[in-house]
Design a protein around this motif. Structure first.
Motif, PDB file in Angstrom:
ATOM      1  N   ASN A 142       0.825  -1.216   0.000  1.00 16.01           N
ATOM      2  CA  ASN A 142       0.000   0.000   0.000  1.00 16.01           C
ATOM      3  C   ASN A 142       0.854   1.259   0.000  1.00 16.01           C
ATOM      4  N   CYS A 143       2.151   1.114   0.232  1.00 18.38           N
ATOM      5  CA  CYS A 143       3.003   2.292   0.426  1.00 18.38           C
ATOM      6  C   CYS A 143       3.909   2.507  -0.772  1.00 18.38           C
ATOM      7  N   LEU A 144       3.552   1.920  -1.934  1.00 17.67           N
ATOM      8  CA  LEU A 144       4.440   2.046  -3.091  1.00 17.67           C
ATOM      9  C   LEU A 144       4.603   3.507  -3.502  1.00 17.67           C
ATOM     10  N   VAL A 145       5.841   3.900  -3.745  1.00 21.53           N
ATOM     11  CA  VAL A 145       6.162   5.230  -4.265  1.00 21.53           C
ATOM     12  C   VAL A 145       7.156   5.026  -5.403  1.00 21.53           C
ATOM     13  N   ARG A 146       7.421   6.071  -6.143  1.00 18.49           N
ATOM     14  CA  ARG A 146       8.295   5.937  -7.307  1.00 18.49           C
ATOM     15  C   ARG A 146       9.636   6.618  -7.042  1.00 18.49           C
ATOM     16  N   VAL A 147      10.688   5.861  -7.180  1.00 17.10           N
ATOM     17  CA  VAL A 147      12.046   6.398  -7.023  1.00 17.10           C
ATOM     18  C   VAL A 147      12.806   6.057  -8.298  1.00 17.10           C
ATOM     19  N   GLY A 148      13.244   7.085  -9.000  1.00 17.23           N
ATOM     20  CA  GLY A 148      13.982   6.838 -10.242  1.00 17.23           C
ATOM     21  C   GLY A 148      13.192   5.979 -11.216  1.00 17.23           C
ATOM     22  N   GLY A 149      11.891   6.188 -11.269  1.00 14.17           N
ATOM     23  CA  GLY A 149      11.052   5.452 -12.206  1.00 14.17           C
ATOM     24  C   GLY A 149      10.600   4.096 -11.697  1.00 14.17           C
ATOM     25  N   ARG A 150      11.198   3.594 -10.610  1.00 15.90           N
ATOM     26  CA  ARG A 150      10.837   2.262 -10.091  1.00 15.90           C
ATOM     27  C   ARG A 150       9.852   2.392  -8.950  1.00 15.90           C
ATOM     28  N   LEU A 151       8.918   1.455  -8.874  1.00 22.08           N
ATOM     29  CA  LEU A 151       8.019   1.413  -7.726  1.00 22.08           C
ATOM     30  C   LEU A 151       8.723   0.675  -6.594  1.00 22.08           C
ATOM     31  N   VAL A 152       8.783   1.308  -5.427  1.00 20.48           N
ATOM     32  CA  VAL A 152       9.401   0.658  -4.266  1.00 20.48           C
ATOM     33  C   VAL A 152       8.509   0.886  -3.052  1.00 20.48           C
ATOM     34  N   GLU A 153       8.646   0.020  -2.056  1.00 20.78           N
ATOM     35  CA  GLU A 153       7.893   0.173  -0.828  1.00 20.78           C
ATOM     36  C   GLU A 153       8.537   1.274   0.022  1.00 20.78           C
ATOM     37  N   ALA A 154       7.755   2.305   0.364  1.00 12.72           N
ATOM     38  CA  ALA A 154       8.287   3.410   1.173  1.00 12.72           C
ATOM     39  C   ALA A 154       8.711   2.918   2.555  1.00 12.72           C
ATOM     40  N   CYS A 155       8.070   1.831   3.034  1.00  8.53           N
ATOM     41  CA  CYS A 155       8.385   1.350   4.382  1.00  8.53           C
ATOM     42  C   CYS A 155       9.692   0.577   4.424  1.00  8.53           C
ATOM     43  N   LEU A 156      10.197   0.150   3.257  1.00  9.82           N
ATOM     44  CA  LEU A 156      11.418  -0.670   3.226  1.00  9.82           C
ATOM     45  C   LEU A 156      12.623   0.088   2.706  1.00  9.82           C
ATOM     46  N   THR A 157      12.371   1.149   1.966  1.00 10.30           N
ATOM     47  CA  THR A 157      13.448   1.773   1.206  1.00 10.30           C
ATOM     48  C   THR A 157      14.076   2.905   1.996  1.00 10.30           C
TER      49      THR A 157
ATOM     50  N   ALA B 239       3.220   7.160  -6.533  1.00 10.03           N
ATOM     51  CA  ALA B 239       3.207   6.100  -7.543  1.00 10.03           C
ATOM     52  C   ALA B 239       2.429   6.524  -8.775  1.00 10.03           C
ATOM     53  N   ASP B 240       1.428   7.392  -8.595  1.00 11.17           N
ATOM     54  CA  ASP B 240       0.610   7.797  -9.740  1.00 11.17           C
ATOM     55  C   ASP B 240       1.180   9.011 -10.465  1.00 11.17           C
ATOM     56  N   VAL B 241       2.322   9.514 -10.000  1.00  5.30           N
ATOM     57  CA  VAL B 241       2.982  10.594 -10.721  1.00  5.30           C
ATOM     58  C   VAL B 241       3.962   9.946 -11.686  1.00  5.30           C
ATOM     59  N   ALA B 242       3.641  10.002 -12.972  1.00  6.41           N
ATOM     60  CA  ALA B 242       4.450   9.278 -13.950  1.00  6.41           C
ATOM     61  C   ALA B 242       5.802   9.939 -14.155  1.00  6.41           C
ATOM     62  N   GLU B 243       5.808  11.238 -14.297  1.00  3.96           N
ATOM     63  CA  GLU B 243       7.048  11.957 -14.556  1.00  3.96           C
ATOM     64  C   GLU B 243       7.658  12.408 -13.248  1.00  3.96           C
ATOM     65  N   GLU B 244       8.954  12.379 -13.179  1.00  8.63           N
ATOM     66  CA  GLU B 244       9.608  12.896 -11.984  1.00  8.63           C
ATOM     67  C   GLU B 244       9.542  14.410 -11.980  1.00  8.63           C
ATOM     68  N   ILE B 245       9.253  14.950 -10.812  1.00  7.84           N
ATOM     69  CA  ILE B 245       9.189  16.403 -10.680  1.00  7.84           C
ATOM     70  C   ILE B 245      10.581  16.894 -10.313  1.00  7.84           C
ATOM     71  N   ASP B 246      11.086  17.862 -11.057  1.00  3.46           N
ATOM     72  CA  ASP B 246      12.406  18.393 -10.726  1.00  3.46           C
ATOM     73  C   ASP B 246      12.339  19.195  -9.441  1.00  3.46           C
ATOM     74  N   ARG B 247      13.442  19.201  -8.711  1.00  2.00           N
ATOM     75  CA  ARG B 247      13.447  19.943  -7.454  1.00  2.00           C
ATOM     76  C   ARG B 247      13.457  21.441  -7.724  1.00  2.00           C
TER      77      ARG B 247
END
Ligand code: FES
Lengths: 449, 87
Positions: free
Chosen positions: B53-68, B79-87
């Motif tokens: 339930n905690c999947l987020v996107r890091v460098g285009g990959r879906l990862v568990e926020a609780c593990l990463t 996870a539903d943001v397809a494009e990375e937002i620049d800082r």
């Protein structure tokens, strides 16, 4: 040493104990753990600079013993590495989260030691942000040393709620209340059985003393029926033993209705050692008996695998007797925390209640599915109803879907949770790029010896 | 490794060394992590990598926020943001 290593999956007490015994027998061990640190749920280690959560003297001694046991050259610990699966020929896929690569290996044997997952009964609003499992809140507290802001309500059933509440009080942040479906004080005779298990009893007594001193409301024989998002926070409806309803508003809810083995998506244990690699299960993922038993079971399985691989007879140990004692303690606890009133059958919950969180499937969807066609079996419930199909592989819903299906179709053979989930792998998200880049046919596979 | 900040949907979030992305977000008061394909809000739930339930996107990959583990300068989006937002 060019013998294939034994692969141990999971860095909790069972995995660590198994690895230590295998190394004692001269076996090379690869121990993989998905998290960046060993410990499992109970022995979750804090981040640097944060004091470990107090777990009592026996707990500290256990951790010291387990951590020391794997400090040896035969054991290679691989953190942030997940087990994806094993094929019929024994080729095993590992997902190295640090390098982003998937690797293959061919272990001599595999020990699955993946612990337990919590059970959370579906109720209206359980899928909302701000609602976690009680164990999920607890591991966050253990990891960070912090309790998230706001009023926190603990609800469901079982000793974990008491332990978590006691730890929160000790940290100066008592929960808003504990809502317990059971009525533990109504079973003094059953509770006496716990006197045979003084360790857990003393631990519970310590937590209870703290809870009472902090005047945390402990609402027994009371069920959390629904959670609703409002501007003021999460509005929670409680139903007491007389059926009277009450609404309170909190910021967070931690739910827990017991635990069960984390066994979805992993290969089945092999009946004999002749099929290679030999797969064995250890600890809570084999049978939920708690942390102390997990260490015993891990050691037992480690010895057993070492003996099997060496073709030696399996020595009888005291482990079986000690596991039986742990089983008895679990039985007593289950009786003490038995629901004071029978819970509402899943299939009679409000239609819009989410059953399967990943796919957004509701009680109403299941009722319609089962009332429409000829009684669909487990597989059809999954395939045509999209229940238990999602990313969690049915870990949190298959149990309830099976129970509801049995209730809706009393004449049909009841589906089991495993009918719904199957044994699918990979068991977690893995990037296609990493899979494609994996060396899927190693030139010289190591022969298990 | 020391602590630092990572970017969460374009906003800076501080973390302490060793903290997971999910724990750091909870510390910053972020409970809703995004939306799943069915459109439902996602969140930290089990904390052990089981519920997804905690999947987020890091460098285009879906990862568990609780593990990463969080890392300084990491760009993390829902996870539903397809494009990375620049800082
Ligand atoms: S919170 Fe369940 S997988 Fe991260």
């Amino acid at each position: 040493m060019n013998r294939a290593p034994v692969l141990v999956v999971g860095g909790g007490p069972a995995g660590l104990a198994a690895a230590a015994r295998l190394a004692d027998a001269g076996r090379a061990v690869d121990l993989v753990e998905l998290r960046p640190a060993l410990g499992g749920a109970y022995h979750r280690r804090p981040i640097p600079g944060v004091a470990p959560w107090p777990i009592g003297r026996a707990g500290e001694a256990r951790w010291t013993r387990l951590a020391a046991g794997i400090e040896r050259p035969e054991i290679r610990v691989r953190l942030r590495t997940g087990f994806l699966g094993v094929d019929g020929a024994g080729f095993t896929l590992l997902d190295d989260r640090t390098t982003g690569r998937v690797e293959t290996m061919r272990p001599a044997a595999i020990v699955i030691a993946t612990g337990a997952v919590e059970m959370v009964r579906p109720r209206s609003g359980w899928e909302l942000p701000g609602v976690t499992t009680a164990g999920g809140l607890q591991v966050m507290m253990k990891e960070t040393g912090r309790i998230p802001e706001g009023r926190i309500l603990l609800a469901g059933s079982g000793p974990l709620l008491v332990a978590l509440a006691g730890q929160m009080v000790a940290a100066g942040r008592p929960p808003a209340a504990i809502v317990e479906t059971g009525d533990p004080f109504a079973h003094p005779i059953a509770g006496l059985g716990l006197l045979a298990h003084p360790g857990p009893l003393l631990e519970a007594a310590g937590h209870m003393a703290r809870i009472f001193a902090a005047r945390v409301p402990w609402r027994r024989a009371t069920t959390l029926e629904a959670i609703e998002p409002t501007d003021a926070g999460l509005a929670v409806t409680l139903v007491d033993r007389r059926g009277a309803r009450e609404r309170i508003v909190v910021d967070r809810v931690a739910l827990h209705d017991g635990i069960r083995s984390n066994d979805h998506g992993f290969p089945e244990a092999s009946p004999t050692a002749s099929a290679l690699p030999f797969v064995a299960w250890a600890g809570d993922c084999r049978e939920v008996l708690g942390v102390a038993a997990a260490e015993i079971d891990g050691a037992r399985i480690g010895e057993e695998i070492a003996a099997r691989l060496a073709g030696a007879p399996i020595a009888t140990t005291s482990a079986i007797r000690r596991l039986a004692a742990a089983r008895q303690a679990q039985d007593v606890l289950a009786r003490v925390f038995a629901p004071a009133r029978p819970p509402t059958p899943i299939e009679r919950l409000p239609r819009e209640t989410i059953l399967c969180r990943c796919e957004g499937r509701t009680v109403g969807d299941l009722v319609d599915l089962l009332e429409g066609a000829d009684a669909p079996g487990g597989r059809e419930i999954k395939l045509s109803g999209r229940f238990s199909m999602g990313a969690c592989q049915g870990r949190f819903c298959a149990h309830w879907v099976a129970e509801a299906a049995a209730g809706l179709r009393p004449d049909a053979p009841p589906p089991t949770p495993h009918d719904l989930t199957g044994r699918r792998w990979p068991s977690r998200p893995v990037s296609i790029a990493a899979l494609v880049a994996s060396n899927s046919s190693p030139d010289e596979p190591t022969r298990p010896t | 490794m020391t602590g630092g900040t990572f970017s969460w949907n374009g906003r800076d979030v501080a973390f302490r060394a060793g903290e997971s992305i999910g724990a750091a977000l909870a510390g910053a008061g972020v409970d809703a992590l995004g939306h799943d394909p069915a459109g439902r809000a996602t969140r930290w739930f089990c904390g052990i990598g089981a519920c997804q339930n905690c999947l987020v996107r890091v460098g285009g990959r879906l990862v568990e926020a609780c593990l990463t583990p969080a890392e300084d300068g990491l760009v993390v989006v829902s996870a539903d943001v397809a494009e990375e937002i620049d800082r």
